[in-house]
Scaffold this motif. Structure first.
Motif, PDB file in Angstrom:
ATOM      1  N   ALA A 184      20.398  18.599  53.916  1.00 27.52           N
ATOM      2  CA  ALA A 184      20.029  19.911  53.344  1.00 27.52           C
ATOM      3  C   ALA A 184      18.750  19.798  52.516  1.00 27.52           C
ATOM      4  O   ALA A 184      17.902  20.689  52.548  1.00 27.52           O
ATOM      5  CB  ALA A 184      21.171  20.439  52.481  1.00 27.52           C
ATOM      6  N   ALA A 185      18.597  18.701  51.774  1.00 28.91           N
ATOM      7  CA  ALA A 185      17.383  18.535  50.958  1.00 28.91           C
ATOM      8  C   ALA A 185      16.171  18.258  51.844  1.00 28.91           C
ATOM      9  O   ALA A 185      15.056  18.671  51.523  1.00 28.91           O
ATOM     10  CB  ALA A 185      17.578  17.391  49.964  1.00 28.91           C
ATOM     11  N   VAL A 186      16.389  17.573  52.962  1.00 30.72           N
ATOM     12  CA  VAL A 186      15.256  17.160  53.801  1.00 30.72           C
ATOM     13  C   VAL A 186      14.678  18.320  54.615  1.00 30.72           C
ATOM     14  O   VAL A 186      13.459  18.399  54.798  1.00 30.72           O
ATOM     15  CB  VAL A 186      15.703  16.005  54.740  1.00 30.72           C
ATOM     16  N   ILE A 187      15.511  19.236  55.090  1.00 26.64           N
ATOM     17  CA  ILE A 187      15.039  20.244  56.063  1.00 26.64           C
ATOM     18  C   ILE A 187      13.777  20.985  55.587  1.00 26.64           C
ATOM     19  O   ILE A 187      12.782  21.026  56.312  1.00 26.64           O
ATOM     20  CB  ILE A 187      16.179  21.216  56.444  1.00 26.64           C
ATOM     21  N   PRO A 188      13.742  21.557  54.355  1.00 27.72           N
ATOM     22  CA  PRO A 188      12.503  22.269  53.981  1.00 27.72           C
ATOM     23  C   PRO A 188      11.287  21.347  53.905  1.00 27.72           C
ATOM     24  O   PRO A 188      10.173  21.764  54.239  1.00 27.72           O
ATOM     25  CB  PRO A 188      12.834  22.878  52.615  1.00 27.72           C
ATOM     26  N   TYR A 189      11.479  20.109  53.473  1.00 23.81           N
ATOM     27  CA  TYR A 189      10.347  19.172  53.426  1.00 23.81           C
ATOM     28  C   TYR A 189       9.869  18.851  54.836  1.00 23.81           C
ATOM     29  O   TYR A 189       8.677  18.798  55.116  1.00 23.81           O
ATOM     30  CB  TYR A 189      10.753  17.876  52.715  1.00 23.81           C
ATOM     31  N   PHE A 190      10.828  18.628  55.741  1.00 30.10           N
ATOM     32  CA  PHE A 190      10.460  18.306  57.126  1.00 30.10           C
ATOM     33  C   PHE A 190       9.675  19.470  57.728  1.00 30.10           C
ATOM     34  O   PHE A 190       8.634  19.276  58.368  1.00 30.10           O
ATOM     35  CB  PHE A 190      11.727  18.024  57.943  1.00 30.10           C
ATOM     36  N   GLU A 191      10.140  20.678  57.480  1.00 29.49           N
ATOM     37  CA  GLU A 191       9.445  21.830  58.070  1.00 29.49           C
ATOM     38  C   GLU A 191       8.060  21.993  57.448  1.00 29.49           C
ATOM     39  O   GLU A 191       7.088  22.266  58.150  1.00 29.49           O
ATOM     40  CB  GLU A 191      10.311  23.088  57.938  1.00 29.49           C
ATOM     41  N   GLY A 192       7.971  21.786  56.141  1.00 31.44           N
ATOM     42  CA  GLY A 192       6.666  21.878  55.478  1.00 31.44           C
ATOM     43  C   GLY A 192       5.687  20.832  56.008  1.00 31.44           C
ATOM     44  O   GLY A 192       4.527  21.141  56.308  1.00 31.44           O
ATOM     45  N   PHE A 193       6.155  19.598  56.144  1.00 26.96           N
ATOM     46  CA  PHE A 193       5.278  18.519  56.628  1.00 26.96           C
ATOM     47  C   PHE A 193       4.819  18.791  58.055  1.00 26.96           C
ATOM     48  O   PHE A 193       3.648  18.615  58.377  1.00 26.96           O
ATOM     49  CB  PHE A 193       6.009  17.175  56.570  1.00 26.96           C
ATOM     50  N   THR A 194       5.746  19.194  58.936  1.00 30.57           N
ATOM     51  CA  THR A 194       5.365  19.315  60.347  1.00 30.57           C
ATOM     52  C   THR A 194       4.517  20.561  60.600  1.00 30.57           C
ATOM     53  O   THR A 194       3.736  20.591  61.543  1.00 30.57           O
ATOM     54  CB  THR A 194       6.610  19.316  61.273  1.00 30.57           C
ATOM     55  N   GLN A 195       4.660  21.588  59.713  1.00 28.57           N
ATOM     56  CA  GLN A 195       3.739  22.728  59.856  1.00 28.57           C
ATOM     57  C   GLN A 195       2.330  22.318  59.430  1.00 28.57           C
ATOM     58  O   GLN A 195       1.347  22.649  60.057  1.00 28.57           O
ATOM     59  CB  GLN A 195       4.209  23.897  58.996  1.00 28.57           C
ATOM     60  N   ARG A 196       2.283  21.559  58.330  1.00 26.85           N
ATOM     61  CA  ARG A 196       0.978  21.208  57.779  1.00 26.85           C
ATOM     62  C   ARG A 196       0.315  20.078  58.583  1.00 26.85           C
ATOM     63  O   ARG A 196      -0.893  20.079  58.775  1.00 26.85           O
ATOM     64  CB  ARG A 196       1.212  20.775  56.336  1.00 26.85           C
TER      65      ARG A 196
END
Ligand code: SF4
Length: 352
Positions: A54-66
């Motif tokens: 749950a903690a990783v999902i927003p970071y993963f999405e932020g990193f892969t968008q950027r």
């Protein structure tokens, strides 16, 4: 302890995975015949170390968008990556992430395709190499992390305490690893460990492999058997809250060591005894300890940080990263220093 029929075990686990796999942004659907993108698998596995899905999902999405490719990440300035990582913890992972992305980009942008090659990259240990090899490249690698150790210890009711049991648990995991669909199998075991064979209150009645399990109905929470733990040592330090005309002094920590390269408040060393409040950059400042110590747990010690406040408005201000109080939330502070920021702001508001 009874032997498990590996083929039946794999079939039961994979049939459950086909029905119930978690839908995660780095995954492809089960048995789709496609392979997951090695960059996304690698990034997710590094982020998931010691961190919840749950903690990783927003970071993963932020990193892969950027940074949608490993080459894009390799070209990113280090401060940008560290700031984007802020809050996820275990910051050595972020520095290794940059080093690894640059090594892969320098080799043409392709990850090594087997476990041994992956292990030569910065920040990729035995577990991560096996997970990427299985999930992205279809290698029959044995993937073992804490969740999978727990499942193996329960399946075989292993009475040897941890960590001595590790080699035994790895051997059990290896004996069950399939040649066919090793990536789905590894992810199925991860899902089983996360959702069914949980550390507390495992859901044995809903478990797809309960007929293979020696611990089902036999106090499964007892496994893996734990060795007696030494208490974590306590350390103390001071975070300096130096203000000048409403701005607050921040700094960037040295590249090596605890929270290396991250933005922080200036601090004392973290010691066994409470240090006294002196900050070399602000000689003669009138320090006052705010009544809001901050507690934080690291893997190897627990830390209590006192917050020392001084105001040097009207005097020359030392060089550093000066930020307004309103900018502290978005300054890329790791969790420890976010706690300091919130506690310090609350205490100073009380004073006002
Ligand atoms: S039956 Fe219970 S203890 Fe055994 S693997 Fe399943 S959830 Fe874990």
């Amino acid at each position: 302890m009874s032997a498990i029929d590996a083929a039946r075990f794999q079939a039961d686990l994979l049939a459950w995975y086909d029905r119930s796999a978690r839908d995660l942004p780095w995954r492809i659907p089960p048995d789709s015949g496609r392979r997951a993108d090695p960059y996304r698998v690698w990034l997710s596995e590094i982020m998931l170390q010691q961190t919840t899905v749950a903690a990783v999902i927003p970071y993963f999405e932020g990193f892969t968008q950027r940074w949608p490719t490993v080459e894009a990440l390799a070209q990113a300035p280090e401060e940008d990556v560290l700031s984007a990582w802020a809050g996820l913890g275990y910051y050595a992972r972020a520095r290794n992430l940059i080093a690894c992305a640059r090594a892969v980009a320098a080799a043409g942008g392709r990850f090594p395709q087997d476990e041994a090659g992956l292990r030569t990259l910065p920040g990729i240990g035995a577990y991560t190499a096996a997970a990427i090899a299985a999930i992205a490249f279809g290698e029959g690698a044995t993937v073992v992390d804490g969740n999978i150790e727990r499942v193996m210890a329960r399946l075989h009711a292993v009475e040897t305490p941890m960590p001595q049991a590790k080699a035994q648990l790895r051997a059990h995991a290896a004996a069950l690893t399939p040649v066919r669909r090793p990536g789905d199998y590894a992810q199925a075991l991860m899902d089983l460990g996360a959702g069914i064979c949980r550390p507390r209150a495992p859901a044995c009645l809903a478990c797809p492999v309960r007929t293979h399990c020696d611990a089902a109905g036999n106090a499964p929470e007892r496994f893996p058997v734990k060795a007696a733990r030494a208490p974590r040592p306590a350390r103390h330090g001071i975070a300096y809250w130096l203000t000048h005309e409403g701005d607050v002094l921040l700094t960037r920590r040295p590249g090596k060591g605890l929270l290396g390269g991250m933005t922080s408040f200036p601090t004392s060393d973290f010691l066994d005894e409470r240090p006294s409040p002196v900050l070399a950059q602000a000689p003669g400042a009138n320090w006052r300890i705010l009544p809001v110590p901050v507690e934080h747990g690291f893997t190897h010690f627990s830390l209590t940080l006192a917050i020392a406040h001084a105001d040097i408005s009207g005097r020359p201000r030392p060089a550093g990263l000066w930020r307004s109080q309103g900018e502290l939330e978005s300054a890329g502070l790791p969790t420890l220093f976010k706690k300091v920021a919130r506690a310090g702001l609350a205490a100073l508001k009380e004073d006002a």
